[in-house]
Motif scaffolding. Structure first.
Motif, short mmCIF file in Angstrom:
data_model
loop_
_atom_site.label_atom_id
_atom_site.label_comp_id
_atom_site.label_asym_id
_atom_site.label_seq_id
_atom_site.Cartn_x
_atom_site.Cartn_y
_atom_site.Cartn_z
N VAL A 357 0.84 -1.20 0.00
CA VAL A 357 0.00 0.00 0.00
C VAL A 357 0.87 1.25 0.00
CG1 VAL A 357 -1.70 1.31 1.34
CG2 VAL A 357 -1.98 -1.16 1.06
N ASN A 358 1.95 1.24 0.78
CA ASN A 358 2.88 2.37 0.79
C ASN A 358 3.49 2.60 -0.58
OD1 ASN A 358 4.27 1.89 4.18
ND2 ASN A 358 2.32 2.72 3.48
N SER A 359 3.76 1.52 -1.31
CA SER A 359 4.36 1.66 -2.64
C SER A 359 3.42 2.36 -3.61
CB SER A 359 4.76 0.28 -3.19
OG SER A 359 3.62 -0.45 -3.62
N LYS A 360 2.13 2.38 -3.27
CA LYS A 360 1.13 3.06 -4.09
C LYS A 360 0.85 4.48 -3.58
CE LYS A 360 0.47 -0.54 -6.69
NZ LYS A 360 0.80 -0.54 -8.13
N GLY A 361 1.66 4.92 -2.63
CA GLY A 361 1.49 6.28 -2.11
C GLY A 361 0.40 6.41 -1.07
N ARG A 362 -0.02 5.30 -0.49
CA ARG A 362 -1.07 5.34 0.54
C ARG A 362 -0.55 4.73 1.84
NH1 ARG A 362 -5.95 5.87 -2.19
NH2 ARG A 362 -5.52 6.68 -4.28
N LYS A 363 -1.38 4.87 2.89
CA LYS A 363 -1.05 4.33 4.21
C LYS A 363 -2.17 3.39 4.65
CE LYS A 363 -0.77 8.64 5.41
NZ LYS A 363 -0.66 9.91 6.15
N ILE A 364 -1.83 2.48 5.56
CA ILE A 364 -2.86 1.58 6.07
C ILE A 364 -3.29 2.02 7.47
CG2 ILE A 364 -2.01 -0.38 4.75
CD1 ILE A 364 -1.06 -1.59 7.47
N ILE A 365 -4.53 1.70 7.77
CA ILE A 365 -5.05 1.82 9.12
C ILE A 365 -5.81 0.53 9.40
CG2 ILE A 365 -7.17 3.02 8.37
CD1 ILE A 365 -7.01 4.60 11.04
N GLY A 366 -5.74 0.06 10.64
CA GLY A 366 -6.41 -1.19 10.99
C GLY A 366 -6.86 -1.17 12.43
N TRP A 367 -7.66 -2.17 12.78
CA TRP A 367 -8.16 -2.28 14.15
C TRP A 367 -7.01 -2.65 15.10
CZ3 TRP A 367 -12.75 -0.19 14.13
CH2 TRP A 367 -13.58 -0.33 13.03
N ASP A 368 -7.30 -2.59 16.40
CA ASP A 368 -6.28 -2.84 17.45
C ASP A 368 -5.36 -4.01 17.15
OD1 ASP A 368 -8.07 -2.19 20.58
OD2 ASP A 368 -7.73 -0.95 18.83
N GLU A 369 -5.95 -5.09 16.63
CA GLU A 369 -5.20 -6.33 16.54
C GLU A 369 -4.00 -6.27 15.60
OE1 GLU A 369 -9.45 -7.68 17.56
OE2 GLU A 369 -8.44 -5.98 16.65
N ILE A 370 -3.90 -5.22 14.79
CA ILE A 370 -2.70 -5.13 13.95
C ILE A 370 -1.46 -4.82 14.81
CG2 ILE A 370 -4.03 -4.40 11.93
CD1 ILE A 370 -2.81 -1.60 12.27
N LEU A 371 -1.70 -4.56 16.10
CA LEU A 371 -0.57 -4.40 17.02
C LEU A 371 0.07 -5.75 17.36
CD1 LEU A 371 -2.30 -1.85 19.40
CD2 LEU A 371 -0.19 -1.37 18.15
N GLU A 372 -0.67 -6.84 17.14
CA GLU A 372 -0.18 -8.16 17.51
C GLU A 372 1.12 -8.47 16.77
OE1 GLU A 372 -3.19 -11.06 16.76
OE2 GLU A 372 -4.61 -10.19 18.19
N GLY A 373 2.12 -8.85 17.54
CA GLY A 373 3.40 -9.23 16.94
C GLY A 373 4.25 -8.05 16.52
N GLY A 374 3.79 -6.83 16.79
CA GLY A 374 4.54 -5.64 16.41
C GLY A 374 3.86 -4.88 15.30
N LEU A 375 3.75 -3.57 15.46
CA LEU A 375 3.02 -2.74 14.51
C LEU A 375 3.87 -2.43 13.28
CD1 LEU A 375 0.37 -1.24 14.04
CD2 LEU A 375 1.32 0.71 15.28
N ALA A 376 3.24 -2.52 12.12
CA ALA A 376 3.92 -2.16 10.87
C ALA A 376 4.40 -0.71 10.95
CB ALA A 376 2.97 -2.36 9.70
N PRO A 377 5.52 -0.39 10.29
CA PRO A 377 6.21 0.89 10.51
C PRO A 377 5.35 2.14 10.35
CG PRO A 377 7.59 -0.58 9.25
CD PRO A 377 6.26 -1.26 9.36
N ASN A 378 4.51 2.21 9.32
CA ASN A 378 3.77 3.44 9.03
C ASN A 378 2.27 3.31 9.27
OD1 ASN A 378 6.17 4.78 7.99
ND2 ASN A 378 5.99 3.37 6.26
N ALA A 379 1.87 2.24 9.94
CA ALA A 379 0.45 1.98 10.11
C ALA A 379 -0.16 2.86 11.19
CB ALA A 379 0.23 0.51 10.46
N ALA A 380 -1.44 3.15 11.01
CA ALA A 380 -2.22 3.83 12.04
C ALA A 380 -3.20 2.82 12.64
CB ALA A 380 -2.99 5.01 11.44
N VAL A 381 -3.59 3.07 13.88
CA VAL A 381 -4.44 2.13 14.62
C VAL A 381 -5.79 2.75 14.89
CG1 VAL A 381 -4.73 1.00 16.87
CG2 VAL A 381 -2.54 0.89 15.70
#
Length: 748
Positions: A357-381
């Motif tokens: 998604v970042n390679s397309k010039g966008r950012k990701i956002i996800g629910w709390d559980e994307i914190l599991e195992g460590g949050l992706a570098p540019n993700a929002a929660v």
């Protein structure tokens, strides 16, 4: 002279109060400047007004925009040089109303649009007296993300209905529409590269109806329902014209049954699969293999082309690890990349998607559980299970949107569950929404910068048509709008409530099916003289409340309510609001079962989940037995925690039996208690075990526990109720922490 000045001051105060009566969200500043402006039949438009926004105003204001006469008022506009986007200035505006003209000043067309929304409300407020007080309003939002979510997967809503929903957001200056387009029960967006997603995934053979515990279905095929890409573009443009960003959600790696039904090769097992007919969480999820990532990247390519939003929501919540644990490919990935476990595999999955998604010039956002195992570098929660996800994200310099279920889930009950349509559960009345502060109290100014905003979510398991959508969001969306704008004052809730009631006139004209729950009588159990009393309230004149103590209809013969009603014996209190002898509300009914613990002091070693904590520990001794069909305000919910409660009976007391209930609703991850022990003490230090029970007995009793404790004589009663622990394979939510729901703890 002083008397004349006082009269003038009173008149100005009255004008100021009148000016604010209708306005939601309340502006940051209103200054009455003296005089009035007559509302003309025709409004003259100055040259250079922003075109799209002015066209919207023409449609919504009710003005005649024909040839203006000499006495007609003019709408003028000044656009200031746009600064860096700081503290909401890009959305700020000044609205100046003088006897001669209406003038708007803003940095952007968006600020101009919000000024028009304020002007529309003022025109509606003063339509009868044909004049608006001259004033200056200076206004800007506190939070950049002011969102509403709509789930169209469980139940589908037409393009016209989605547009109506967007119009509601615009009315109250909300600027983000979160469109939940895919889930286990339905895939709702056309993807040209994968036509089976809508050919197969947009329909299901039937739908669950009624409370989850009933496990009943309507037997009616549902769908195919989905939005074509042209329809999506139409909605996105419609929202953009109203300065609302549409954020699409494509669920992954869980909540994927509709997609797996179309393309079973993307799962860890062979299937076959079908779109879910039940609500809940299911074990079959995307398998993190290369063909899955190719599929999701191709889907995201088409989604990104349709939605210009900076963020793409990728879900990430409630992903059971059952299939991954049993999958040779998944276990090989864990070894290959030296991942800790399946939670680490989820983090690997999310990071792969984020990189794309970042390679397309966008950012990701996800629910709390994307914190599991460590949050992706540019993700929002998007913090939904409580506030901790948002706090953790912000403290690690990740952006977060606060949407905790306890305050922001509009699929919860908003009034007495006994008088409300069937809802998912929880209890989130208007005043609770209004009380929320999205900025955690412990945050400093630097940490607070990472809280992008606040959002309310509308999940539609039990919302089958758009009239019910309206019912669930109104009036709670008004509270959200003021919280998001930053001008809410929970200590002045009654003032806000009066503005809400005034807004109902507009909703009536718009034929909106809003909830009238605040008109109903609500009851609150309070401690009183070592026992309990029942305190009644309403948004109307409290002198209109009448009640009965014997369960009879208060419209036949009843007692006027004056003060909290002592509850001394087991009984049923029915109450309602009357005007001039006529019933004006639903009849509320509350059954009480009084025991030796009722109203006594209680402490808990661990606190319940924020979503299911209404009333706190006192809920367990308030004399009210939980309704197994309604997870509203009569149960406390604990995820992964035991209940350890100590009750001070006030003095040494004789009792022979202790009772409590736990709930069995595995589809919602709620499991019966594993065991229970009862202890007694004279001094709150030395406790003696007097009774215990195990899983088999609890299961046999269906969770309705009655424990014989022999002849006891003690002051302190302690009960330990053990949580079921990790949900076993084969159950919804397998490998997650089980919920334990407990209601009244009594002693006889």
């Amino acid at each position: 002279m002083k008397k004349i000045f006082s009269i003038m001051a009173l008149a100005l105060f009255s004008l100021n109060a009148s000016a604010q009566k209708q306005l939601i969200p309340k502006p940051v500043s209103i200054r009455i400047t003296g005089g009035t402006i007559q509302i003309p039949e025709t409004l003259k438009l100055a040259q250079g007004l922003p075109v799209k926004e002015t066209e919207y105003f023409k449609q919504k204001s009710g003005f005649n925009f024909g040839k203006p006469g000499k006495k007609d008022v003019q709408l003028t506009y000044t656009q200031l040089k746009q600064p860096a986007n700081k503290n909401g200035l890009n959305e700020s505006y000044i609205l100046e109303i003088t006897p001669e003209r209406i003038h708007i000043i803003s940095y952007t067309d968006q600020g101009y649009f919000w000024a028009l929304q304020t002007l529309i409300q003022l025109l509606e407020e003063h339509k009868n007296d044909k004049a608006i007080p001259a004033m200056t309003i200076q206004d800007q939002p506190k939070l950049a993300w002011r969102g509403m979510h709509l789930d169209v997967s469980r139940h589908f809503f037409t393009v016209d209905e989605v547009k109506q929903y967007i119009d509601y957001l615009a009315m109250y200056k909300l600027n983000t529409f979160h469109w939940h387009l895919t889930d286990d029960q339905g895939w709702r967006i056309e993807i040209k590269k994968y036509p089976k997603l809508t050919q197969i995934g947009s329909k299901r053979k039937e739908s669950m109806i009624g409370a989850y515990v009933d496990n009943t279905f309507d037997g009616k095929p549902y769908g195919p329902y989905f939005y074509t890409q042209d329809q999506v573009r139409e909605v996105v443009q419609y929202a953009s014209d109203r300065h609302i960003t549409v954020v699409p959600e494509i669920e992954m790696p869980g909540h994927a049954l509709a997609a797996l039904s179309a393309y079973p090769e993307l799962a860890c097992t062979k299937g076959p699969f079908e779109p879910a007919t039940k609500w809940g969480v299911f074990d079959d999820v995307y398998c993190p293999k290369e063909e899955t990532f190719t599929f999701l990247e191709n889907v995201l390519d088409e989604v990104i082309a349709l939605f210009p939003s900076s963020y793409i929501h990728i879900g990430g919540d409630e992903c059971p690890k059952t299939r991954w644990k049993e999958c040779a490919h998944c276990q090989e990935l864990i070894r290959k990349y030296n991942l800790k476990d399946e939670h680490g595999l989820q983090s690997y999955f999310i990071r792969r998607i984020e990189e794309y998604v970042n390679s397309k010039g966008r950012k990701i956002i996800g629910w709390d559980e994307i914190l599991e195992g460590g949050l992706a570098p540019n993700a929002a929660v998007m913090s939904w299970t409580g506030v901790n996800g948002g706090i953790e994200a912000a403290k690690t310099k990740h952006f977060a949107v606060m949407t905790p279920g306890a305050y922001c889930y509009f699929d919860h009950y908003q009034g007495d569950p006994q008088t409300e349509p069937n809802a998912f559960g929880g209890y989130t009345p208007l005043d609770k929404v209004y009380s929320y502060n999205p900025i955690p109290a412990e945050f400093n100014a630097e940490q607070a910068k990472y809280i992008m905003g606040v959002q309310a979510n509308l999940w539609t398991e039990y919302i089958t048509d758009f009239k019910q959508v309206q019912y669930m969001i109104f009036p709670r969306m008004m509270a959200l709008s003021e919280v998001a704008w930053g001008t809410s004052q929970p200590e002045k809730y009654k003032e806000f409530e009066s503005r809400v009631i005034h807004q109902f006139e507009k909703l009536d004209r718009m034929h909106i099916n809003y909830a009238k729950s605040i008109y109903n009588v609500s009851g609150k159990v309070i401690p009183a003289n070592g026992g309990i009393a029942y305190e009644l309230s309403t948004s109307q004149n409290p002198s209109g409340i009448r009640y009965t103590l014997d369960g009879t209809d208060p419209s036949v013969q009843s007692t006027p309510y004056v003060q909290p009603i002592p509850v001394l014996i087991s009984s049923t209190i029915k109450s309602a609001y009357f005007e001039n002898g006529q019933l004006k509300s639903a009849v509320s009914s509350q059954q009480f079962t009084v025991s030796k613990t009722t109203g006594k002091n209680i402490t808990l070693e661990q606190q319940p989940s924020e979503n299911y904590a209404f009333g706190g520990a006192f809920t367990l001794v308030d004399g009210i037995t939980g309704n197994t069909r309604q997870l509203g305000k009569t149960w406390l919910g604990f995820q992964g925690k035991d209940v350890v409660a100590t009750i001070d009976l006030g003095k040494n007391t004789d009792f022979t039996e202790v009772y409590f209930n736990t709930l069995d609703n595995k589809g919602s991850w709620i499991h019966l208690a594993k065991s229970a022990q009862v202890y007694v003490s004279d001094d709150n230090h030395q406790f003696a075990l007097v009774a215990e029970t195990g899983k088999d007995d609890i299961l046999k009793a269906g969770g309705k526990m009655r424990l014989k404790v022999g002849q006891q004589h003690g002051r302190y009663l302690k009960i330990r109720i053990e949580n079921a622990g990790i949900i076993p394979a084969g159950n919804p939510g397998a490998d997650s922490k089980a919920w334990l729901f407990v209601d009244e703890i009594g002693a006889l």
